[in-house]
Write a protein that holds these residues in place. Structure first.
Motif, PDB file in Angstrom:
ATOM      1  N   PHE A 111       0.832  -1.206   0.000  1.00 59.21           N
ATOM      2  CA  PHE A 111       0.000   0.000   0.000  1.00 59.21           C
ATOM      3  C   PHE A 111       0.864   1.253   0.000  1.00 59.21           C
ATOM      4  O   PHE A 111       0.627   2.195  -0.741  1.00 59.21           O
ATOM      5  CB  PHE A 111      -0.913   0.033   1.229  1.00 59.21           C
ATOM      6  CG  PHE A 111      -2.229  -0.640   1.017  1.00 59.21           C
ATOM      7  CD1 PHE A 111      -2.623  -1.687   1.829  1.00 59.21           C
ATOM      8  CD2 PHE A 111      -3.082  -0.233   0.010  1.00 59.21           C
ATOM      9  CE1 PHE A 111      -3.835  -2.317   1.627  1.00 59.21           C
ATOM     10  CE2 PHE A 111      -4.298  -0.863  -0.199  1.00 59.21           C
ATOM     11  CZ  PHE A 111      -4.681  -1.911   0.613  1.00 59.21           C
ATOM     12  N   TRP A 112       1.869   1.244   0.842  1.00 58.93           N
ATOM     13  CA  TRP A 112       2.773   2.397   0.956  1.00 58.93           C
ATOM     14  C   TRP A 112       3.388   2.729  -0.397  1.00 58.93           C
ATOM     15  O   TRP A 112       3.387   3.875  -0.839  1.00 58.93           O
ATOM     16  CB  TRP A 112       3.849   2.062   1.983  1.00 58.93           C
ATOM     17  CG  TRP A 112       4.923   3.061   2.153  1.00 58.93           C
ATOM     18  CD1 TRP A 112       6.151   3.055   1.573  1.00 58.93           C
ATOM     19  CD2 TRP A 112       4.911   4.224   2.987  1.00 58.93           C
ATOM     20  NE1 TRP A 112       6.890   4.127   1.987  1.00 58.93           N
ATOM     21  CE2 TRP A 112       6.149   4.852   2.867  1.00 58.93           C
ATOM     22  CE3 TRP A 112       3.950   4.785   3.826  1.00 58.93           C
ATOM     23  CZ2 TRP A 112       6.477   6.020   3.541  1.00 58.93           C
ATOM     24  CZ3 TRP A 112       4.279   5.946   4.501  1.00 58.93           C
ATOM     25  CH2 TRP A 112       5.520   6.553   4.349  1.00 58.93           C
ATOM     26  N   PHE A 115       0.667   3.985  -2.871  1.00 60.15           N
ATOM     27  CA  PHE A 115       0.273   5.371  -2.671  1.00 60.15           C
ATOM     28  C   PHE A 115       1.372   6.324  -3.125  1.00 60.15           C
ATOM     29  O   PHE A 115       1.095   7.427  -3.572  1.00 60.15           O
ATOM     30  CB  PHE A 115      -0.078   5.632  -1.204  1.00 60.15           C
ATOM     31  CG  PHE A 115      -1.277   4.868  -0.733  1.00 60.15           C
ATOM     32  CD1 PHE A 115      -1.421   4.553   0.596  1.00 60.15           C
ATOM     33  CD2 PHE A 115      -2.260   4.466  -1.612  1.00 60.15           C
ATOM     34  CE1 PHE A 115      -2.528   3.842   1.044  1.00 60.15           C
ATOM     35  CE2 PHE A 115      -3.361   3.760  -1.183  1.00 60.15           C
ATOM     36  CZ  PHE A 115      -3.488   3.448   0.160  1.00 60.15           C
ATOM     37  N   HIS A 116       2.619   5.915  -2.975  1.00 62.67           N
ATOM     38  CA  HIS A 116       3.712   6.786  -3.386  1.00 62.67           C
ATOM     39  C   HIS A 116       3.951   6.749  -4.881  1.00 62.67           C
ATOM     40  O   HIS A 116       4.822   7.460  -5.367  1.00 62.67           O
ATOM     41  CB  HIS A 116       4.999   6.398  -2.650  1.00 62.67           C
ATOM     42  CG  HIS A 116       5.086   6.992  -1.290  1.00 62.67           C
ATOM     43  ND1 HIS A 116       4.492   6.434  -0.191  1.00 62.67           N
ATOM     44  CD2 HIS A 116       5.669   8.120  -0.852  1.00 62.67           C
ATOM     45  CE1 HIS A 116       4.727   7.189   0.865  1.00 62.67           C
ATOM     46  NE2 HIS A 116       5.438   8.215   0.494  1.00 62.67           N
ATOM     47  N   PHE A 118       1.778   7.678  -6.982  1.00 65.62           N
ATOM     48  CA  PHE A 118       0.988   8.732  -7.622  1.00 65.62           C
ATOM     49  C   PHE A 118       1.723  10.059  -7.576  1.00 65.62           C
ATOM     50  O   PHE A 118       1.190  11.055  -7.131  1.00 65.62           O
ATOM     51  CB  PHE A 118      -0.371   8.841  -6.930  1.00 65.62           C
ATOM     52  CG  PHE A 118      -1.260   7.653  -7.192  1.00 65.62           C
ATOM     53  CD1 PHE A 118      -1.347   6.629  -6.268  1.00 65.62           C
ATOM     54  CD2 PHE A 118      -1.982   7.565  -8.351  1.00 65.62           C
ATOM     55  CE1 PHE A 118      -2.156   5.530  -6.506  1.00 65.62           C
ATOM     56  CE2 PHE A 118      -2.792   6.467  -8.606  1.00 65.62           C
ATOM     57  CZ  PHE A 118      -2.884   5.455  -7.678  1.00 65.62           C
ATOM     58  N   GLN A 119       2.971  10.052  -8.012  1.00 66.26           N
ATOM     59  CA  GLN A 119       3.744  11.296  -8.028  1.00 66.26           C
ATOM     60  C   GLN A 119       4.437  11.405  -9.369  1.00 66.26           C
ATOM     61  O   GLN A 119       4.704  10.396 -10.008  1.00 66.26           O
ATOM     62  CB  GLN A 119       4.811  11.266  -6.928  1.00 66.26           C
ATOM     63  CG  GLN A 119       4.238  11.389  -5.547  1.00 66.26           C
ATOM     64  CD  GLN A 119       5.299  11.258  -4.491  1.00 66.26           C
ATOM     65  OE1 GLN A 119       6.473  11.448  -4.762  1.00 66.26           O
ATOM     66  NE2 GLN A 119       4.879  10.938  -3.297  1.00 66.26           N
ATOM     67  N   GLY A 170       3.246   6.319   9.056  1.00 67.07           N
ATOM     68  CA  GLY A 170       2.759   5.987   7.712  1.00 67.07           C
ATOM     69  C   GLY A 170       2.526   4.500   7.570  1.00 67.07           C
ATOM     70  O   GLY A 170       1.507   4.045   7.050  1.00 67.07           O
ATOM     71  N   LEU A 173      -0.543   3.395   9.494  1.00 67.00           N
ATOM     72  CA  LEU A 173      -1.786   3.712   8.795  1.00 67.00           C
ATOM     73  C   LEU A 173      -2.060   2.707   7.683  1.00 67.00           C
ATOM     74  O   LEU A 173      -3.185   2.225   7.521  1.00 67.00           O
ATOM     75  CB  LEU A 173      -1.715   5.126   8.205  1.00 67.00           C
ATOM     76  CG  LEU A 173      -1.877   6.266   9.202  1.00 67.00           C
ATOM     77  CD1 LEU A 173      -1.682   7.596   8.512  1.00 67.00           C
ATOM     78  CD2 LEU A 173      -3.244   6.215   9.849  1.00 67.00           C
ATOM     79  N   CYS A 174      -1.014   2.389   6.918  1.00 69.96           N
ATOM     80  CA  CYS A 174      -1.196   1.416   5.835  1.00 69.96           C
ATOM     81  C   CYS A 174      -1.565   0.051   6.397  1.00 69.96           C
ATOM     82  O   CYS A 174      -2.361  -0.681   5.821  1.00 69.96           O
ATOM     83  CB  CYS A 174       0.079   1.308   5.001  1.00 69.96           C
ATOM     84  SG  CYS A 174       0.417   2.782   4.059  1.00 69.96           S
ATOM     85  N   LEU A 176      -3.180  -0.486   9.187  1.00 71.28           N
ATOM     86  CA  LEU A 176      -4.582  -0.399   9.595  1.00 71.28           C
ATOM     87  C   LEU A 176      -5.496  -0.599   8.392  1.00 71.28           C
ATOM     88  O   LEU A 176      -6.476  -1.353   8.438  1.00 71.28           O
ATOM     89  CB  LEU A 176      -4.836   0.975  10.230  1.00 71.28           C
ATOM     90  CG  LEU A 176      -6.280   1.311  10.570  1.00 71.28           C
ATOM     91  CD1 LEU A 176      -6.765   0.436  11.701  1.00 71.28           C
ATOM     92  CD2 LEU A 176      -6.414   2.773  10.967  1.00 71.28           C
ATOM     93  N   LEU A 177      -5.131   0.073   7.287  1.00 70.57           N
ATOM     94  CA  LEU A 177      -5.934  -0.063   6.071  1.00 70.57           C
ATOM     95  C   LEU A 177      -5.984  -1.511   5.614  1.00 70.57           C
ATOM     96  O   LEU A 177      -7.038  -2.022   5.230  1.00 70.57           O
ATOM     97  CB  LEU A 177      -5.345   0.818   4.965  1.00 70.57           C
ATOM     98  CG  LEU A 177      -6.077   0.773   3.628  1.00 70.57           C
ATOM     99  CD1 LEU A 177      -7.477   1.281   3.772  1.00 70.57           C
ATOM    100  CD2 LEU A 177      -5.324   1.585   2.593  1.00 70.57           C
ATOM    101  N   ILE A 181      -9.442  -3.691   5.233  1.00 68.03           N
ATOM    102  CA  ILE A 181      -9.867  -4.350   3.993  1.00 68.03           C
ATOM    103  C   ILE A 181     -10.057  -5.849   4.215  1.00 68.03           C
ATOM    104  O   ILE A 181     -11.011  -6.445   3.727  1.00 68.03           O
ATOM    105  CB  ILE A 181      -8.853  -4.084   2.875  1.00 68.03           C
ATOM    106  CG1 ILE A 181      -8.885  -2.615   2.500  1.00 68.03           C
ATOM    107  CG2 ILE A 181      -9.147  -4.931   1.665  1.00 68.03           C
ATOM    108  CD1 ILE A 181      -8.083  -2.267   1.298  1.00 68.03           C
TER     109      ILE A 181
END
Lengths: 559, 215
Positions: A111-112, A115-116, A118-119, A170, A173-174, A176-177, A181
């Motif tokens: 996930f980390w 999410f990274h 998208f740059q 960070g 949080l990932c 937890l996500l 899910i």
């Protein structure tokens, strides 16, 4: 009033897809290509396929048969086979629990990275500048940007297992996500899991196909594939090759965790699991080979890029230094080292991706695939825990189990978390599983009896199993497993104190005392379930027998 | 007299030569890799390019120190054809005094971008040996982008969970209501059988007033 009927799969296809989704996991992508490279490329396929036939398919069949017949999770199924063997199921549950604790961390990392992605510039493509803005960060200079991103920005790794910082927010949080899910996928039991696996089982293949096409068109990819398919036959003489092949089949199919038993327990009684077992096992192995081709094409591309960058750099100095064979020097730099595990997925692949045009798209695709593979396996693991607990009405709420695993797993998001992760990965499941499956196969073949088992299968399928299956269950597989088990024990004892790779140190460091104690705890806690439960049941029975005897004597006296 | 004039005329160039030499303490070595950077569009290094270089350094020094530097203040020597050379900067006030290396370095670092662009080169291809490049300061957005994507994902999943839980509750309510309706129907039929006084099989499990069978 009739009891609540057991949940069941919406269709046999859902069951097959669930098994595929569970068995096809990160090990197919990470470990198999590494083993191929280590053991002589294409030649490794020979021991691999032989072990699949001798060990993989029969044991897979066995577990599905038990689950479908007993229609209970692992603890209930083994208690039904023999009351003294309930511990086997319990050991499976404990091992699955350990796996659940640390497996979702990999999903958190995926996930980390996702999410990274998208740059505009992938963060692992360049080193960040230091505070003076005079150059890249020193730590990043010494390693590569991809390594820096993984070890510093993703893990924020501490120098050794003893030193602990706080949580990496960070990561937490990932994580937890990932658990949220997972909960969403299993909240309605098999009904929801059955729908989810349509996607988690099939989409990774789409991504792998896209990557295969992309990989093959990359510059220098064919070098890698050629390397993979040139067999080094002398490796076949090495016993380690065969042992690794057997171990890989074993773990890749996910035997012994109780997930297969749990999945099969939701089947219709007359479901044709024989055909399904063969199909799923071959799909699993096929996927390993397929992903090895993709990985080797990426390897080839990466190695060729490194070689050419090296050549360029040396040619620009070349006229100063004189005309020495630059190509030889560069070959040394480009010979790719074999990397497995988290290193391959998150470092090597992300390095290859950053060199591709449109790297953001490839990065997103790749990490979505890793996520689906990981989630699919996670579903199997958590079902393996929930099903027996539900059978025994110990825990009715899934949220409790998920919350517990989440809280305990947060420990892996700390700065020393990666060392604990490696410890769990290396010791949490390997040894105990071998033992569990060995007991399983011996129990079914000799304690329950092959004849009784045959009759059960005939009852379910309508025909008796072939002589081939019977030979495998009664003879070949137990022998193979005993060999593997002995090898592991010998290796473990010979290896001395367990060691790990600390950050920034070249040699392996020994685990501190509490680390070694924890490893011992991991190994003992799951394996000891078997003898302890047998002992417990034995004592209970003796007590009941005594009570029964007393009652009889009372009655005779009264009469 | 004549000799004095000649000496006087030759002095600046002689002095210049003495001031600027390779490995001079206040000198800086410059290395250009024009061919690497520009390949087919590479230009020839000639006197005019050298003049441009002197002009840009003079510009940088003037901007940085505030003093007025002229092209003649920038002395270049030891040129090699692969284009590398040494240069020193003389003080505008006193032609025989050199500006310290530190000051020159800082000036160059501050205007590195301008100097690079004048030659269509970059930090790697126009190298001031010993002077560290200045990297562009990283652009840090207010919210890291990954957090945004995470937020989106988390809200979608939470919405999914809420939806599933709510639908489960609604389904259970419907089931309970249906059960209650069924029970009401059962009671009605039971009442009917008692009223009719049927000789049906009397199932004691349904009667609530006589839990014990009469002996």
């Amino acid at each position: 009033m009739a009891k609540d009927a057991r949940d069941s799969w919406g269709s046999p296809m859902e069951f097959v897809l669930a098994c595929v989704s569970y068995a096809v996991g990160l090990g197919n992508v990470w470990r198999f290509p590494y083993l191929c490279q280590m053991h002589g490329g294409g030649g490794f396929l020979i021991p691999y396929l032989i072990m699949l036939v001798l060990e993989g398919v029969p044991l897979f069949y066995l577990e599905l048969a038990i689950g479908q017949k007993m229609r209970l999770g692992s603890i209930g199924a083994w208690t039904a086979i023999s009351p003294y063997l309930g511990g086997v199921g319990l050991a499976s549950v404990v091992t699955s629990l350990y796996l659940c604790l640390y497996y979702n961390i990999i999903n958190a990392w995926s996930f980390w990275y996702l999410f990274h992605s998208f740059q505009s510039v992938l963060p692992w493509a360049v080193c960040p500048a230091n505070s003076n803005l005079t150059g890249p960060l020193e730590e990043c200079e010494k390693a590569t940007p991809t390594q820096y991103f993984f070890y510093r920005e993703t893990l924020n790794i501490s120098p050794s297992i003893e030193e602990n910082g706080g949580l990496h927010m960070g990561q937490a949080l990932c994580f937890l996500l990932a658990w949220v899910i997972t909960y969403l996928f299993i909240v309605r039991g098999i009904k929801s899991t059955g729908k989810v696996v349509y996607f988690t089982a099939t989409f990774p293949y789409v991504v792998m196909l896209i990557y295969l096409i992309r990989g093959m068109t990359l510059h220098g990819a064919l070098n890698g594939v050629k390397y993979m398919f040139t067999p080094k036959m002398e490796e076949l003489a090495n016993p380690t090759t065969w042992i690794n092949a057997a171990t890989q089949i074993f773990f890749s199919l996910g035997l012994g965790f109780g997930s297969l038993i749990a999945f099969a327990s939701y089947n219709q009684y007359h479901n044709n699991f024989e055909r399904q077992a063969i199909i799923v096992s071959f799909i699993n192995s096929g996927t390993s080979i397929f992903s090895a081709i993709v990985t080797f094409s990426i390897y080839g591309f990466k190695a060729t890029v490194n070689y050419e960058t090296c050549l360029e750099r040396y040619i620009s100095f070349g006229t100063e230094a004189g005309a020495f064979p630059v190509s030889h020097l560069c070959l040394i730099f480009c010979l790719f080292q074999a990397v497995e595990g988290a290193g391959l997925a998150f470092i090597v692949y992300s390095e290859a991706i950053k060199n591709m045009p449109l790297s953001q798209l490839w990065s997103v695709l790749y990490f979505v695939m890793l996520l689906l593979l990981g989630m699919g396996s996670m579903l199997g693991n958590i079902t393996a825990i929930i099903t027996p607990l539900r059978d025994f009405k110990v825990v009715a709420r899934i949220s409790g189990v998920c919350l517990l695993c989440l809280l305990l797993g947060l420990g892996f998001t700390t700065t020393s978390g990666n060392y604990w992760f490696t410890m769990f990965n290396d010791y949490g499941a390997t040894f105990s599983l071998l033992f569990v499956v060995l007991i399983e196969v011996i129990a079914v073949s000799y304690i329950y009896g092959i004849r009784r088992f045959e009759k059960d299968i005939e009852d379910m399928l309508g025909h008796r199993p072939n002589w081939y299956w019977k030979i495998m269950w009664a003879g070949v597989s137990p022998l193979l497993l005993i060999c593997l088990f002995v090898f592991y024990v010998v290796n473990y004892i010979q290896g001395g104190t367990p060691t790990y790779q600390a950050w920034n140190k070249d040699l392996q460091t020994e685990y501190p005392v509490f680390g070694q104690a924890f490893i011992g705890l991991l190994l003992v806690s799951s394996v000891s379930c078997i003898p302890l439960t047998a002992l417990y049941v034995f004592c209970q029975r003796k007590k009941h027998a005594q009570q029964h005897k007393q009652q009889l004597t009372v009655n005779t006296v009264a009469a | 007299m004549f000799y004095k004039i000649v000496l006087f005329l030759c002095l600046p160039s002689v002095l210049a030569e003495q001031l600027c030499k390779p490995n001079a303490p206040d000198g800086l070595k410059v290395r250009l890799s024009i061919k690497t950077a520009l390949d087919s569009e590479a230009y020839e290094w000639n006197r005019n390019e050298k003049f441009l270089f002197q002009a840009t350094i003079a510009f940088a020094m003037s901007q940085y120190t505030g003093q007025e530097f002229k092209v003649s203040n920038i002395l270049v020597c030891d040129e090699t054809p692969r284009v590398s050379f040494w240069f020193v900067v003389t003080s505008p006030a006193n032609l025989s005094q050199l500006m310290s290396k530190g000051v020159v370095e800082l000036a160059v670092r501050k205007f590195r971008n301008r100097i690079n662009n004048a030659f269509l080169l970059s930090d790697e291809t126009l190298e001031f040996v010993g002077v560290l490049p200045t990297l562009a300061s990283p652009v840090e957005p207010a919210t890291p982008p990954w957090l945004i994507v995470f937020g989106v994902m988390m809200s979608l999943v939470s919405a999914g969970i809420v939806f599933v839980l709510v639908s489960t509750v609604v389904q259970n309510k419907r089931k309970r209501k249906q059960k209650r309706d069924d029970q009401d129907d059962d009671e009605e039929t039971r009442v009917k059988t008692v009223e009719n006084g049927c000789d049906g099989v009397y199932n004691t499990s349904f009667s609530e007033d006589e839990p014990n069978t009469r002996m």
